[in-house]
Design an enzyme around this catalytic site. Structure first.
Site, PDB file in Angstrom:
ATOM      1  CD  GLU A   1      -2.786  -1.285   2.393  1.00  0.00           C
ATOM      2  OE1 GLU A   1      -4.216  -1.225   2.304  1.00  0.00           O
ATOM      3  OE2 GLU A   1      -2.329  -1.737   3.396  1.00  0.00           O
TER       4      GLU A   1
ATOM      5  CD  GLU B   1      -3.300  -6.627   4.057  1.00  0.00           C
ATOM      6  OE1 GLU B   1      -2.514  -5.463   4.168  1.00  0.00           O
ATOM      7  OE2 GLU B   1      -3.393  -7.222   2.958  1.00  0.00           O
TER       8      GLU B   1
END
Length: 257
Positions: free
Chosen positions: A111, A131
């Site tokens: 990210e 995740e």
């Protein structure tokens, strides 16, 4: 904190290195605070035209959030700094940012990379958001930015499987700009930054701004954004300097205004 993010200035290019190789350059409170403060400063620094972000060592660009630091109570510092996670992922930074990905960029590290405008990566780099494998979702912008940087089916695959992709596939998908041997990473990132920094900084910044804004609105609204930017850039001192330098067969002396 000072040692957790290293800084180096080369001409008009600032190099920031996340310096926690023993923790795969995971983001703790110190890194987030340092990055936040530095990026705030660089946004206002007229002598900084391009920023390069990289990690220490050759294993990881960043493994994302330092879960041990989170467990120690550093969660607010890590995620709520000015600019968001790592001081970067929720930031609207006006100048070009190049990610020099020196290893795996996973979870929050991916990210961070997605927060950058351009990406140069080593051949052994890996990219992904795992995740979902841990019962979580990517919360620092990955689910927002991936569909804008990748075909929707590929973005969904990465999010729902949690499996990473390698540098060659990332390049083929247009996710990154360059793949280089590990020893050439910084040189290639600096060469790309130097090419950008050789151009008029005001023109570069408005080009970035117009494209990012226009991607979010209709074409008719995009024309309005474009016209406003053109009004500023075409009336700037640099807009006069460029043609004069060309006519005089010399390098332009950009002022950024």
């Amino acid at each position: 904190m000072a040692d957790e993010v290293l800084r180096e200035r080369r001409g008009n290019v600032e190099i920031l290195t996340i310096n926690r190789p023993e923790a795969r350059n995971a983001i703790n409170g110190g890194v987030s605070r340092a990055m936040s403060s530095i990026m705030d400063e660089l946004a206002e620094d007229d002598d900084c035209w391009v920023v390069i972000i990289t990690g220490s060592g050759d294993i990881a660009f960043s493994a994302g959030m330092d879960l041990k630091a989170f467990a120690r109570g550093e969660g607010a510092e890590i995620t709520a700094a000015s600019g968001g996670f790592a001081g970067l992922t929720a930031r609207d930074f006006p100048k070009p940012i190049i990610a020099a990905v020196n290893g795996s960029a996973l979870a929050g590290g991916f990210e961070i990379m997605l927060s950058c405008d351009l990406v140069v990566a080593v051949e052994h780099a890996k990219f992904g958001i795992p995740e979902a494998k841990r019962g979580l979702i990517a919360g620092a912008g990955g689910l927002i930015r991936m569909p804008k940087r990748l075909p929707m089916a590929i973005a969904l695959e990465l999010a729902m499987t949690g499996d990473p992709i390698d540098a060659d596939r990332a390049l083929a998908l247009g996710l990154i700009n360059r793949v280089v041997p590990a020893g050439a990473l910084l040189d290639e990132a600096l060469a790309l930054a130097g090419t950008i920094a050789a151009n008029a900084p005001l023109a570069v910044r408005y080009s970035k701004s117009v494209m990012k804004q226009a991607a979010e609105v209709s074409e008719s609204e995009g024309w309005k954004i474009n016209a406003a930017a053109a009004g500023v850039v075409f009336s700037s001192a640099d807009a006069m300097e460029g043609p004069v330098a060309f006519a005089e067969k010399r390098a332009p002396n950009w002022q950024g205004k």
